[in-house]
Design an enzyme around this catalytic site. Structure first.
Site, mmCIF file in Angstrom:
data_model
loop_
_atom_site.group_PDB
_atom_site.id
_atom_site.type_symbol
_atom_site.label_atom_id
_atom_site.label_comp_id
_atom_site.label_asym_id
_atom_site.label_seq_id
_atom_site.Cartn_x
_atom_site.Cartn_y
_atom_site.Cartn_z
ATOM 1 N N SER A 124 6.636 -0.645 10.314
ATOM 2 C CA SER A 124 5.265 -0.556 9.817
ATOM 3 C C SER A 124 5.064 0.852 9.264
ATOM 4 O O SER A 124 5.616 1.816 9.809
ATOM 5 C CB SER A 124 4.291 -0.780 10.973
ATOM 6 O OG SER A 124 3.008 -0.270 10.651
ATOM 7 N N SER A 125 4.277 0.957 8.199
ATOM 8 C CA SER A 125 3.995 2.292 7.651
ATOM 9 C C SER A 125 3.272 3.138 8.692
ATOM 10 O O SER A 125 3.378 4.361 8.702
ATOM 11 C CB SER A 125 3.141 2.184 6.389
ATOM 12 O OG SER A 125 3.792 1.365 5.456
ATOM 13 N N HIS B 76 9.452 -3.405 3.455
ATOM 14 C CA HIS B 76 9.055 -3.640 2.055
ATOM 15 C C HIS B 76 10.288 -3.904 1.192
ATOM 16 O O HIS B 76 10.268 -4.752 0.305
ATOM 17 C CB HIS B 76 8.341 -2.409 1.484
ATOM 18 C CG HIS B 76 7.060 -2.065 2.158
ATOM 19 N ND1 HIS B 76 6.928 -0.957 2.970
ATOM 20 C CD2 HIS B 76 5.849 -2.666 2.158
ATOM 21 C CE1 HIS B 76 5.688 -0.882 3.414
ATOM 22 N NE2 HIS B 76 5.008 -1.912 2.955
ATOM 23 N N MET C 21 0.849 -1.196 0.000
ATOM 24 C CA MET C 21 0.000 0.000 0.000
ATOM 25 C C MET C 21 0.886 1.249 0.000
ATOM 26 O O MET C 21 0.438 2.340 0.385
ATOM 27 C CB MET C 21 -0.923 -0.010 1.218
ATOM 28 C CG MET C 21 -1.879 -1.212 1.178
ATOM 29 S SD MET C 21 -3.448 -0.930 2.012
ATOM 30 C CE MET C 21 -2.905 -0.594 3.655
ATOM 31 N N GLY D 19 4.998 -10.105 3.919
ATOM 32 C CA GLY D 19 5.739 -10.036 5.175
ATOM 33 C C GLY D 19 5.050 -10.820 6.289
ATOM 34 O O GLY D 19 3.818 -10.845 6.376
HETATM 35 O O1 PAF Z 1 -0.189 -5.843 3.534
HETATM 36 C C1 PAF Z 1 -0.595 -4.888 2.830
HETATM 37 O O2 PAF Z 1 0.046 -3.853 2.664
HETATM 38 C C2 PAF Z 1 -1.956 -5.011 2.160
HETATM 39 O O3 PAF Z 1 -2.882 -5.653 2.969
HETATM 40 C C3 PAF Z 1 -1.885 -5.686 0.764
HETATM 41 C C4 PAF Z 1 -1.438 -7.124 0.864
HETATM 42 C C5 PAF Z 1 -0.947 -4.904 -0.120
HETATM 43 C C6 PAF Z 1 -3.280 -5.673 0.119
HETATM 44 O O4 PAF Z 1 -3.751 -4.376 -0.052
#
Ligand code: PAF
Length: 284
Positions: free
Chosen positions: A191-192, A36, A29, A153
């Site tokens: 975490s974002s 990430h 997201m 993750g």
């Molecule tokens: O983990 C995330 O960031 C979201 O739930 C995902 C898997 C990208 C789906 O929108």
């Protein structure tokens, strides 16, 4: 290469498949951080081509959650991806993904609904419909990108378990690759949503990892009954914490454990300064 439309992605994928290249997908997201980055690096290493999707998926947010204020940093995300060797950054608009109109409603949109046993607990309990939104968007991304491998993750462990189940139950031809939690030196899982925390809040947020590390240390010493393992956990909590859950569950089917074993995951969720944080640890 930054791409906003499904058609452009499909065109590229078609080319790659013709050449017999393997494709890795890292669904995100956005607001990308080192966590990430580690997924992206794994994909770049394992696959001939890597697609990173950046999409703040409206249908996985519940009413009252942070959909509007969720951090959106596409320029920086694209830079991180380019430097890491990503071939396509797919950043569609909600309209591109869901069309115009009643996107929040399953009255008008075909949803992928994970089994109730997997969603009536942990985060699913307080986030009604969240995993329906996750499974639906991930399924769509799988259909658009047709990846050989998809990287998720372990930080969102319930999500990972549910997505594995979806892939198995629906015979989706993709291999899910789980990637370990990346932590700050302090122990705080990346975490974002950490962006919402002040330096002081971050100190309070350390309760999550401290509780989990302590439980793991006790388990390693031979304690395995859950009530003894949770006993000390509460001493890490103060008026700064609002505990949502601390649970011991099976790593494959999320069944609750009375006695912990090597296939147990300890899950925790709590709020610090009204920011909901989650973490987990495997007791193997
Ligand atoms: O983990 C995330 O960031 C979201 O739930 C995902 C898997 C990208 C789906 O929108």
């Amino acid at each position: 290469m930054l791409v906003h439309t499904i058609a452009e992605v499909r065109e590229k994928i078609k080319e790659w498949k013709k050449e017999g290249l393997t494709v890795g997908l890292v669904p995100t997201m956005g607001a990308l951080h080192s966590g990430h980055k580690s997924l992206i690096e794994k994909s770049v290493e394992k696959c001939d081509r890597t697609v990173v999707s950046v999409f703040v998926n409206p249908i996985q947010f519940c009413p009252g959650e942070d959909l509007e204020k969720y951090p959106r940093t596409l320029e920086a995300d694209e830079k991180l991806c380019t430097e890491a060797g990503v071939d396509i950054v797919f950043a569609p608009s909600p309209k591109e993904m869901y069309g115009e109109g009643h996107i929040m409603s399953s009255d008008f949109l075909t949803y992928v609904i994970p089994p109730y046993f997997y969603v009536d607990k942990l985060c699913g309990k307080s986030r009604t419909g969240h995993f329906d939104g996750v499974c639906t968007v991930v399924n769509k991304l799988f259909n658009i990108v047709q990846p050989d491998f998809a990287f998720f993750g372990e930080k969102d462990r319930q999500q990972l378990i549910i997505l594995k189940k979806m892939v198995k139950d629906l015979n989706i031809p993709v291999e899910i690759v789980p990637c370990p939690i990346i932590r700050e030196e302090s122990g705080l899982a990346l975490s974002s949503r950490n962006k919402y925390l002040s330096e002081e809040d971050k100190k309070h947020a350390l309760a999550l990892s401290k509780i989990l590390f302590n439980i793991k240390a006790c388990y390693d010493k031979g304690i395995n009954d859950v009530s003894s393992l949770t006993e000390t956990a509460y001493s890490y909590l103060s008026e700064h914490h609002e505990l949502e859950y601390l649970e011991f569950r099976d790593a494959d089917d999320l069944e609750e454990k009375v006695n912990a074993d090597d296939n147990t995951i300890v899950f925790i969720a709590l709020k610090v300064a009204n920011v909901r944080l989650i973490d987990n640890i495997a007791l193997r």
